[in-house]
Design an enzyme around this catalytic site. Structure first.
Site, PDB file in Angstrom:
ATOM      1  N   CYS A   1      11.767  10.143   2.370  1.00 41.88           N
ATOM      2  CA  CYS A   1      12.772   9.084   2.502  1.00 41.88           C
ATOM      3  C   CYS A   1      12.128   7.786   2.976  1.00 41.88           C
ATOM      4  O   CYS A   1      12.456   6.701   2.484  1.00 41.88           O
ATOM      5  CB  CYS A   1      13.866   9.508   3.484  1.00 41.88           C
TER       6      CYS A   1
ATOM      7  N   CYS B   1      12.773  12.405   7.464  1.00 39.64           N
ATOM      8  CA  CYS B   1      12.292  12.772   6.124  1.00 39.64           C
ATOM      9  C   CYS B   1      11.157  11.845   5.715  1.00 39.64           C
ATOM     10  O   CYS B   1      11.347  10.626   5.624  1.00 39.64           O
ATOM     11  CB  CYS B   1      13.444  12.701   5.129  1.00 39.64           C
TER      12      CYS B   1
END
Length: 214
Positions: A120, A117
């Site tokens: 993230c 991600c």
């Protein structure tokens, strides 16, 4: 008696008025400098000249004129140590942390992430900075993180149990209770939530007793 001299004889004029020329000397061509060294000097001089032109004729990075500029590495902002943000893998580990935090009244902030991600990875740096500076505010905050993908490339049991559908997702626990949960990559929003749940509770307002007229 005439002895041989090892010193060169001075030039004398001949009877016809012409000077005798010294014996010819043999000259050897000067070898060209190595190409690699030439490129290094030219690149260094160009770097130095560009530095001087930018700094008003002087070196701005501590190098001397004519020498290659000194490469100054920018100091990266210091992040918190690895143990500052604790990673847990099982629901039992999370339960133990929440129980210890309940005893001290600490706020527990959990970052649910996935390695692939991009958002993230972006918020991870800011989350680590928050962890490092949490002790400066005098409040007790515990920072955790959990990878929602297990070693079998499947959703982890914790993520499945908590019904994690989107990442990065942040949970805020206090006294063993989930107070708030939201998905974000904005560090300021996380800061606001931490401040909200760690701010000291304001004392109740004192009620004024009505004055009694005698």
């Amino acid at each position: 008696m005439i002895t041989a001299s090892l010193l060169p004889l001075p030039a004398t004029s001949s009877s016809s008025g012409r000077r005798s020329l010294p014996p010819p000397t043999t000259t050897f061509p000067r070898p060209p400098p190595p190409l690699r060294r030439h490129r290094h000097l030219s690149s260094s001089s160009s770097s130095a000249s560009s530095t001087e032109s930018d700094g008003g004729g002087g070196s701005t990075n501590g190098s001397l004129p004519g020498l290659p500029p000194v490469v100054v590495e920018e100091e990266e902002e210091e992040f918190c140590p690895v143990e500052c943000v604790t990673e847990f893998k099982t629901e039992e580990e999370l339960a133990r942390v929440l129980e210890r935090a309940k005893a001290t009244g600490a706020l527990v902030v959990v970052d649910f992430f996935r390695p692939s991600c991009g958002s993230c990875k972006y918020i991870e740096q800011g989350f680590m900075k928050l962890c490092k500076g949490s002790g400066d505010h005098g409040s007790s905050v515990v920072f955790l993180k959990h990878n929602v993908i297990d070693e079998y490339d499947e959703q982890s049991e914790v993520a499945d149990r908590l019904r994690i559908k989107v990442v990065p997702l942040f949970h805020f626990y206090k006294n063993g209770v989930l107070l708030e949960a939201f998905a974000t990559r904005d560090k300021e929003r996380i800061i606001a939530a931490i401040q909200k749940y760690t701010a000291p509770s304001s004392p109740p307002a004192e009620s004024e007793e009505p004055s009694q007229e005698g």
